[in-house]
Each structure stands twice: as structure tokens, then as C-alpha cells.
Design a protein around this motif. Structure first.
Motif, short mmCIF file in Angstrom:
data_model
loop_
_atom_site.label_atom_id
_atom_site.label_comp_id
_atom_site.label_asym_id
_atom_site.label_seq_id
_atom_site.Cartn_x
_atom_site.Cartn_y
_atom_site.Cartn_z
N ASN A 539 0.87 -1.17 0.00
CA ASN A 539 0.00 0.00 0.00
C ASN A 539 0.91 1.22 0.00
OD1 ASN A 539 -2.15 1.78 0.28
ND2 ASN A 539 -2.24 1.54 2.51
N GLN A 546 2.93 0.45 3.41
CA GLN A 546 2.56 -0.74 4.17
C GLN A 546 2.79 -1.95 3.29
OE1 GLN A 546 -1.56 0.42 5.04
NE2 GLN A 546 -1.04 0.55 7.21
N PHE A 556 -5.44 -4.04 0.59
CA PHE A 556 -5.39 -2.88 1.46
C PHE A 556 -6.58 -1.98 1.11
CE2 PHE A 556 -0.99 -4.29 1.16
CZ PHE A 556 -0.54 -4.19 2.48
N GLN A 558 -9.28 1.25 1.44
CA GLN A 558 -9.13 2.68 1.70
C GLN A 558 -9.62 3.07 3.09
OE1 GLN A 558 -10.96 4.76 -1.60
NE2 GLN A 558 -9.15 4.49 -2.88
N SER A 559 -10.29 2.15 3.78
CA SER A 559 -10.75 2.41 5.15
C SER A 559 -9.76 1.89 6.18
CB SER A 559 -12.13 1.76 5.36
OG SER A 559 -12.04 0.35 5.18
N ASN A 560 -8.53 1.62 5.73
CA ASN A 560 -7.44 1.14 6.60
C ASN A 560 -7.67 -0.26 7.15
OD1 ASN A 560 -5.84 3.50 6.37
ND2 ASN A 560 -7.18 4.54 7.85
N GLN A 561 -8.57 -0.98 6.52
CA GLN A 561 -8.70 -2.40 6.85
C GLN A 561 -7.76 -3.20 5.95
OE1 GLN A 561 -12.74 -3.69 6.37
NE2 GLN A 561 -13.22 -3.42 8.53
N VAL A 577 1.95 -2.01 9.66
CA VAL A 577 0.51 -2.18 9.82
C VAL A 577 0.20 -2.19 11.31
CG1 VAL A 577 -1.47 -3.70 9.48
CG2 VAL A 577 0.25 -3.46 7.67
N SER A 579 -2.03 -2.97 14.31
CA SER A 579 -3.15 -3.87 14.62
C SER A 579 -2.89 -4.57 15.95
CB SER A 579 -3.32 -4.92 13.52
OG SER A 579 -4.30 -5.86 13.89
N GLU A 921 -7.83 -5.03 11.56
CA GLU A 921 -8.12 -3.61 11.74
C GLU A 921 -7.13 -3.01 12.72
OE1 GLU A 921 -12.85 -3.20 11.11
OE2 GLU A 921 -12.27 -4.31 12.91
#
Length: 921
Positions: A539, A546, A556, A558-561, A577, A579, A921
Motif C-alpha cells: 500500500n 505498508q 489494502f 481505503q478504510s485502513n482495513q 501495519v 493492529s 483492523e
């Protein structure tokens, strides 16, 4: 608002040069729109930033004046998905789209208007502008364009449409042929009047300069290697590199010589070969085609096209999908797998993974590689004659060396060394390795933040800022990284040899390392094995990145999930990342900060699919209420199904006659493409006229020698002295596409001619079929009697339960079988299914009412049919409409895909393709 401009190097969007890597997407080949987003996500996972979409006139316009843009024809929805995913869109709305689809995308009702010159063709190679046809084209645009207008990049900030294609593969000049300039001008005028603001382009059938003076961007098809249709032996022999090189190595010079848009706009290939399609009757299928091209073909092809200065290329097909129902023309069968980068059932083979390595490289050098000029004589020498090199110099001073292995003999690796113009040998000891049909990009004189790369012959996968330093991810091919300067500190799995002006770095094994300069700046290095590199995804963020590797697939969002898909149990490595996932453990002892690892997934138990009770039903052709109503016809003038709007699949003919005092009787028939004949309910015989060659009877495109390939049938044994009923069932495999300069879209179907050997009394002909203009979906019909009563949905009152296994007999005429099965997967699991069929018969397959495929057992080659994931329900109805010319058992099973992991090719001893999704997440 967004701004789009261009020069000869690239498109420039909001003052940023874009290297556009794309793939074709046919939403209309995915009737289950639930999969549209899943498949387009794979385009992003592959590292693409654009998509070209053929919009299918006939798919949206089944009857004159009736247009549909909802459900699985929802144009607005597919464009919204592209906006969410960040995919630029090239619109290709014909009117002609080719695409191996029925009539090239023209609606069936238009074919029936014989006064209309489709594509202004009045004969092969001859055009005459037709204002009526032009009006129909305007009407299509008038209804289509409002659905896309606000998705243009110039209309709203999130808009992704960046160009609009005018017609398709429409020659300006070819031999004696002259395309209609007025046609192209009128199309451009129409779209501008309707509000299209983005640049226009044409897609030339190959590089011929067509309409270069009318459109903003010049584009062309490039299909480099085509598989032999009729090989002398199998498996297919490897394609020749000399055939490849002569078709691609002079593209830049040739296209720029056209002048006009071709000299002012980026070198643009809207259809760059992404595999190849396959015909009925060919003795191999898409799995064999995949092996013919090999896993590295796409990577090598795109790298070669980039070496010609192209910064706009889109693979046709990237994901082919399924030519379900009556969607295909007669050139192709149900599967449109295309031996593509994504297989029909959604598998990402190694071709996908090798291509992603090229895409990641381009993203890493985006600001530089989008603006280069060729260096006519490369300033390096290679000690191996069969390693081709083309050099380009970027405006920032970086030199790119596009290397390609042109050896024709297959072996695992070839060895070579490089010597630069100032006498530096690379590597200093040993040699590079490069695989068969493989490519490599080396770089020279590249300023990388605080580090200056003198030369790098290692495959660079990723180059990016990373945390407080910089990052390179490479693979070891025996090459070296040369950095200007010699005051470096190193840590980890790296070897250094300092020379007067530069330092050489090499990597003895997979691992992590650091290079620290005299000012304390850090270059983080990761050397991956090929196995791990093939799972790498990134990403790219502003001044950071990332990364993930080790999983079957990583997306990857766009909502960072982070969406991870595992195939069995897999160890996943993540960089940068954040998490708190319990499966992840921070690795502190590595030289690469912010690294986490975790084990995800398991080998999933695969449920079996049990087919439940079988039922059968037949139609009585003598009863007009049980078929689609007989229409009496003047056989000489009204026998062509086109004139009755019977343009999808089967048409049934009935001939009644009296044969008093006639002892022997024959009939001479000519048909397209398949037929079975019954006299007084006794099976007489079959006739098939289809040819994957040009210039033959039943040719898949171009002139059809319709006066050839008649066949005589002896009717004597079933003959009655008084009343006789002759039934002739014909099947049309699809209408020709009106391709290139051929006026072939109305090539006759059904019965072309019929002549009895004796003069008969009271001869009457009738025809029966399904008028597709009466249907909301013109392609969801086989034309078979029985659909009138919704047999294809499993409905009707007279289904008979059978105890024995289903069988098929020629005297059954058409027999319908239905069964059902249960299927219930958790939302995070994916396990595609296929129907496997064997036997001589003809079968038309319906899943939950959708006509998903046709099987021609005697001709092939397809035996496995994908059951689209989005069509499957907890309880499913499977209906098979069957007819045969030989007594046969119905041999059917539903199976998962057991595959070879490298290719996705079927292998009954292979790995079951079953994946599990994990959200981080």
C-alpha cells in the motif's frame, strides 16, 4: 475540479504524471453482480490503477426503444465500485465492441432490420454511410451516456472516467476498404453534445493509424502470440521468441511515424494481449493455453511494451469471466477464461503474481519511469548474445535497462554478466541468472532520497520511503546493488565490497539488512525468496508504505482495513501495519522496524455436494400450446431466424407433407450450426456445420461458404404413406461479429436450404422459437421449447420423478431433467464449484433459472462449467435441457476446483481451491 492533460509521455491528472496499468472488465460476463466488487478488488490487489470496460449495447437494449440499466446491468453501480477502489476507467461503448460476443454487441432486433447497413457495411470490404444506422447509434449513446456522465473525472472530485473510446477496431483504410470518416465524426459530435468532456480515443485493430487525425489519443490492439488452432501434436509447443520480438521491438518508431495524435499522445494500448480465446472443436482448452504462454508471459510482455515508451496499457482479458447463455458469438464456447491473469473461477495463478512484481516496480518509480526517451545504443554490454536490451533515459537522469531472455531452448536459468560503459563488470564475481521467457529491469544513476544508486541489476520489487529512512525490497538473481560512495556501515544478511567511488552490495540469502551512510541515513533492505516475492503486496502512501507477504491474497482497503485471504495455513508478515490482532506478534529482533508476523488460516474441510432426486419432463411438439407457437412460413423467403427475432440459440422447424405412393425419400439439408432431424418421431440423424477456420462453410467469422456442406438424410424407414411430420431442431452458436471489414453479422442461421429427393404434395413449413424482443433479458434463453413453461426454473406441473440414473435417447427429442442441491458456506469462506459433464450429448445448463452454459459433448472442448458464486443459494435448482444423437447416460457431478497451484489448471490430484478471509483492523 480535476484536470486531465497529456503529452507524448503520459496522461497528466491534476499535474501528476500517471503510468496507467489496467485490465479489461466485462460486467456482462458476470451475471451475478455480487462478484463485481470482488473481481475488481483483484485488479487492485494486482497493482492496477485502471480498467477498460466494454459496455454492451445489446445487453442493455433487448428490444427497440427498451433500455435497462438496473440490477446486473447497473452501469452506475459498476462505476461507483471503481471510484471506491480508486480505478480509473476507460469507457468503450461501441457501438461495436467485438469481444467475442453475440453479433459483436449489436442488439438482435437491429439485425432483423435488413435495410440497415450495420457499421455502414453494404458488403465485405465496402461501405456506404447509412443515416438510419447512425440514428440508432445516437439513440444508444443518448440512453447510455446519462448513466456515466457524472462519473467523469472532470465532473466531480471522485470521478474516475478519464477517456471515452470512439468505435472499436474500425479501420480507416484496409486494402480496397475505406471506413466512414463521417461516422467517426458524428460519434464524436454526439458524445460531446451529450456531455462527454474527457479525451477521446480509438482502438485500432492493430497499429495502422486509423482515425489518428480525429481522436485525442491514438490507441491500438496488440496481440503478439496466438496459439495454433490445429497443432500436429499435444501438448502445445512453446512459442518462439523471434516471433515475439519482431512484433514488439519496433512499436515506438512505427506508431510515432503516423504523426497526429500518435506523435503527440502517450503510446497507448487499450487491448494488450492478456491470453487468448478458444474455439469450439479445438482439441485443447484454457488450461493448455495457460501452459502454452507460461506464468511469466504477462510480466515480460508489459515490461517489453514499457521499453517502447508506453505508459498506458490495459490487458485484454485480465479476467475473462463466463460467456453464459447466448452472450457468446460462435467463435467461443461458454468459458471465457482466456487463460487469463485471473482464472474464470477467481483464482490468482503465478501469472498474476509475476505481473504484480512488474506493477510494484512501476509504482515504485512512478515519478521517473513515466517520462523517458529511448537511448538508441545501450551503454552496457551483455556477454550473452540472446539477452536483449533496450535502454531508456528518464528526465530525472535515471537509466532503465529492459532485459529479455530470447533463448529458444527451455531450461531453468540462463547466466550472463553486464559491463557498463566505464568498464564496471556486474556482478564482479559470478553471474546473473534469468529464466526462460523472462525479463528483468536494471537501473542506473538513480537518486533515491539520501542514497545514489550507481547501478542495480537485482530485481527491485519495492522502492519507497519507510518510517525514518528508505526501503528496498529485492530478490537475489546473482546481481548487485552499487551505491555511489564508500563510507557505509552495514548490518545483517548483506555483503559489501568498497571501491574507490562506489560500494558493491550483494545478498547471499533471503534476509534483512541495513545500509547506513556517514550522515546516519538508513536504507532498509529486504531480500525475499521468489516464493515470498510472489505473495508480496504493498500500500503506497505519501512518504510511507505498508507491506504484506505470505498470504494467498492481500487487499489494502481505503478504510485502513487489511483483508487477508489464506489458502490453508499460512504465515503472514506485515510491515508498518498497526493492529492488535491476537494472531500477530511484533518481531523485535529484526533489522526492519515495525514488523509483525502471524499464522492465519487452516486447511478447510470441503463439504461434498449431493444431488437430490431427479425429475424429467418432455414437450409435445405436435401440440402448439406446448411450444412457442408454430408460425407458418414461406420456406424460401422466411426461414431465416433473424427475421423472427429468434437470435438466441435453438429454432425448431416443422415440415408436414404427404408421401402417397412414394417408396423412398431423402432430404438434402444445409444448416448452421447444429441440427437433429426426426421424421414421425423417429430419429433420423444429425448435421453439424461449424469451422474455426476462415473461408469455410460455417466459418466463425468472415465469408461463410453457405453453398457447401449440405448433407443427405434417408427418410425411407420412418416414412408414412399419408401424413408425415418432419422436425428439424437447429442450434445457432451465436451470430458473427461484423468484425473488421466483414459484413457477416447477418450470416444465415437455422436451415439454409432443404430439398426433398421427390416431388411431394401438401408441403407446409412452420417455424418456432423465442422472440428475444419479448424478453427483458435477451441472452437468458436457449430458444428451446419448454422455457415458455419455465422449465428452466424447474417449474411446471408434469415433472416425473425417476428412480434410475438419467439417460438420454435420440428419440426423446428434447428432455428436461431437474435436480437440486444444498450449499451453505460461511461469509468468510470461498469455495468455487463446477459442474463436470461427460458424454456425447448436448446439454444446456440452468442454475436457479439462469442459463449458465452449453455443453457440446461430441465437439468440445469444455467439460467443466463454473457455478458462479453469486448465483449459489442455500437451496439450488439445477435444470438440464438435453438432446442427443446417440443413446447415452447423463454423466454429471458437482465438484470443487482441484488445481495446480502455479497455474490454476485442473488436477484431480491437486489442491482444493478453498480460501478463508481474515479482516485485520
Amino acid at each position: 475540479m480535476n484536470e486531465i492533460t497529456w503529452d507524448k509521455y503520459s496522461l497528466i491528472i491534476n499535474n501528476k504524471r500517471e503510468f496507467l496499468l489496467g485490465g479489461e472488465f466485462h460486467y456482462w460476463r458476470l451475471p451475478d453482480r455480487e462478484r463485481w466488487e470482488d473481481i475488481l478488488k483483484m485488479y487492485k490487489i494486482l497493482g492496477l490503477n485502471s480498467v477498460r470496460i466494454y459496455f454492451h449495447w445489446g445487453y442493455h437494449n433487448p428490444a427497440e426503444g427498451k433500455y435497462y440499466f438496473s440490477q446486473n446491468r447497473d452501469v452506475d453501480y459498476v462505476l461507483k465500485i471503481c471510484e471506491i477502489l480508486g480505478l480509473y476507467v476507460f469507457i468503450a461503448a461501441g457501438p461495436y465492441i467485438c469481444a467475442e460476443t453475440n453479433a459483436g454487441g449489436f442488439p438482435g432486433w437491429l439485425l432483423a432490420k435488413r435495410n440497415v447497413r450495420i457499421k455502414h457495411l453494404k458488403a465485405h470490404l465496402r461501405t456506404q454511410f447509412d443515416s438510419i444506422y447512425m440514428d440508432y447509434c445516437r439513440d444508444w449513446y443518448k440512453h447510455f451516456i446519462p448513466n456515466i456522465i457524472n462519473h467523469q473525472i472532470t465532473k466531480q472530485k471522485k470521478g474516475k472516467i478519464i477517456a471515452f473510446q470512439i468505435e472499436n477496431e474500425y479501420f480507416e483504410k484496409f486494402l480496397i476498404y475505406r471506413g466512414s470518416r463521417k461516422y467517426i465524426e458524428e460519434l464524436i459530435k454526439t458524445i460531446r453534445k451529450l456531455g462527454i468532456e474527457v479525451p477521446t480515443f480509438h482502438n485500432d485493430a492493430w497499429e495502422k493509424g486509423s482515425w489518428n487525425g480525429l481522436v485525442d489519443l491514438y490507441g491500438f490492439d496488440k496481440y503478439v502470440i496466438k496459439a495454433p488452432k490445429f497443432p500436429t501434436s499435444l501438448p502445445l509447443k512453446y512459442w518462439k521468441m523471434k516471433d515475439f520480438s519482431k512484433k514488439v521491438d519496433h512499436l515506438e518508431t512505427k506508431v510515432r511515424s503516423f504523426g497526429g495524435a500518435a506523435s503527440r499522445s502517450p503510446l497507448f494500448i487499450p487491448e494488450l494481449q492478456g491470453g487468448w480465446y478458444n474455439h469450439w472443436g479445438i482439441k485443447y482448452g484454457y488450461d493448455e493455453l495457460y501452459d502454452f504462454y507460461g506464468s511469466k508471459y504477462q510480466k515480460m510482455l508489459e515490461s517489453t511494451i514499457a521499453s517502447q515508451g508506453s505508459t498506458m496499457m490495459s490487458l485484454y482479458m485480465l479476467y475473462g469471466g463466463t460467456s453464459w447463455g447466448a452472450v457468446p458469438d460462435n467463435a467461443v464456447y461458454t468459458s471465457y477464461d482466456y487463460s487469463g491473469t485471473i482464472r474464470e473461477f477467481g483464482y490468482q495463478p503465478n501469472r498474476f503474481r509475476y505481473l504484480r512484481l512488474f506493477n510494484l516496480f512501476v509504482k515504485s518509480f512512478q515519478g521517473s519511469i513515466t517520462c523517458t526517451d529511448v537511448v538508441e545504443t545501450a551503454d552496457i554490454k551483455i556477454n550473452e548474445d540472446n539477452i536483449y536490451c533496450r535502454q531508456r533515459k528518464a528526465h530525472d537522469g535515471t537509466n532503465y535497462y529492459f532485459l529479455r531472455n530470447e533463448n529458444e531452448i527451455k531450461q531453468k536459468d540462463y547466466s550472463f554478466t553486464i559491463t557498463t560503459s566505464d568498464g564496471i563488470k556486474i556482478p564482479k564475481r559470478g553471474f546473473h541468472t534469468i529464466g526462460f521467457h523472462d525479463s528483468l529491469i536494471a537501473i542506473r544513476n538513480h537518486q533515491f532520497e539520501n542514497f545514489s544508486i550507481a547501478f542495480c541489476s537485482l530485481p527491485i520489487l519495492i522502492k519507497s520511503p519507510y518510517l525514518d529512512g528508505n526501503l528496498l525490497i529485492i530478490m537475489n538473481n546473482g546481481g548487485e546493488l552499487l551505491l555511489n560512495g564508500n563510507e557505509f556501515e552495514t548490518k545483517g544478511d548483506i555483503k559489501v565490497e568498497r571501491e574507490e567511488q562506489y560500494s558493491r552490495f550483494s545478498f547471499p540469502k533471503e534476509g534483512y539488512s541495513q545500509i547506513i551512510d556517514s550522515n546516519g541515513n538508513t536504507l532498509y533492505l529486504i531480500c525475499l525468496s521468489e516464493e515470498n516475492a510472489l505473495t508480496l503486496n504493498a500500500n503506497f502512501m505519501e512518504n510511507n508504505i505498508q507491506l504484506a507477504w505470505g498470504a494467498y491474497s492481500v487487499f489494502f482497503s481505503q478504510s485502513n482495513q487489511l483483508e487477508i485471504e489464506t489458502l490453508g495455513k499460512q504465515t503472514i508478515t506485515l510491515l508498518n501495519v498497526t493492529s492488535n490482532n491476537e494472531n500477530l506478534e511484533t518481531i523485535n529482533e529484526t533489522l526492519i522496524p515495525n514488523m509483525k508476523k502471524g499464522i492465519f488460516g487452516e486447511y478447510l474441510p470441503v463439504p461434498s455436494v449431493e444431488l437430490k432426486e431427479w425429475y424429467k419432463i418432455q414437450t409435445d411438439w405436435s401440440n402448439s400450446t406446448e411450444i412457442n407457437i408454430w408460425k407458418e412460413i414461406n420456406f424460401q423467403k422466411e426461414r431465416d431466424p433473424i427475421d423472427h427475432h429468434f437470435t438466441s440459440g435453438h429454432v425448431l422447424y416443422k415440415c408436414t407433407f404427404k408421401a402417397k405412393s412414394i417408396k423412398k425419400l431423402k432430404i438434402k439439408l444445409n444448416i448452421r450450426h447444429k441440427a437433429a432431424i426426426w421424421l414421425n418421431n423417429h430419429f433420423i440423424g444429425e448435421h453439424n456445420v461449424y469451422n474455426a477456420k476462415h473461408g469455410r462453410a460455417g466459418a466463425f467469422e468472415g465469408p461463410d461458404l453457405k453453398w457447401f456442406d449440405s448433407k443427405k438424410f434417408d427418410l425411407t424407414e420412418a416414412l408414412n404413406q399419408d401424413e408425415n411430420i418432419l422436425y428439424i431442431l437447429t442450434e445457432n452458436l451465436g451470430h458473427n461479429r461484423q468484425v473488421y471489414v466483414y459484413n457477416d453479422v447477418r450470416t444465415p442461421r437455422g436451415i439454409l436450404s432443404a430439398k426433398f429427393s421427390k416431388t411431394l404434395k401438401s408441403v407446409k413449413w412452420a417455424i418456432s422459437g423465442i422472440d428475444v424482443t419479448k424478453l427483458e433479458q435477451a441472452y437468458n434463453t436457449s430458444g428451446l421449447p419448454g422455457e415458455k413453461f419455465l422449465y428452466h426454473h424447474g417449474k411446471g406441473d408434469n415433472w416425473e420423478k425417476i428412480q434410475e440414473s438419467p439417460t438420454i435417447d435420440p428419440n426423446d427429442q428434447i428432455i428436461w431433467y431437474k435436480t437440486s442441491f444444498s450449499w451453505n458456506l460461511e461469509d468468510n469462506l470461498r469455495l468455487p464449484l463446477r459442474i463436470h459433464l461427460e458424454g456425447h450429448h448436448n446439454i444446456h445448463i440452468y442454475l436457479n433459472g439462469l442459463y449458465i452454459g452449453k455443453y457440446w459433448g461430441a465437439y468440445g472442448p469444455q467439460h467443466d462449467f463454473y457455478l458462479m458464486d453469486g448465483l449459489l443459494q442455500k437451496e439450488n435448482v439445477l435444470v438440464l435441457a438435453c438432446w442427443t444423437t446417440e443413446e447415452d447416460d447423463l454423466n454429471i457431478s458437482i465438484k470443487p476446483y482441484k488445481i495446480k497451484l502455479e497455474s490454476g489448471n485442473l488436477d484431480e490430484n491437486g489442491t482444493i481451491f478453498a480460501t478463508e478471509k481474515h479482516i485485520i483492523e
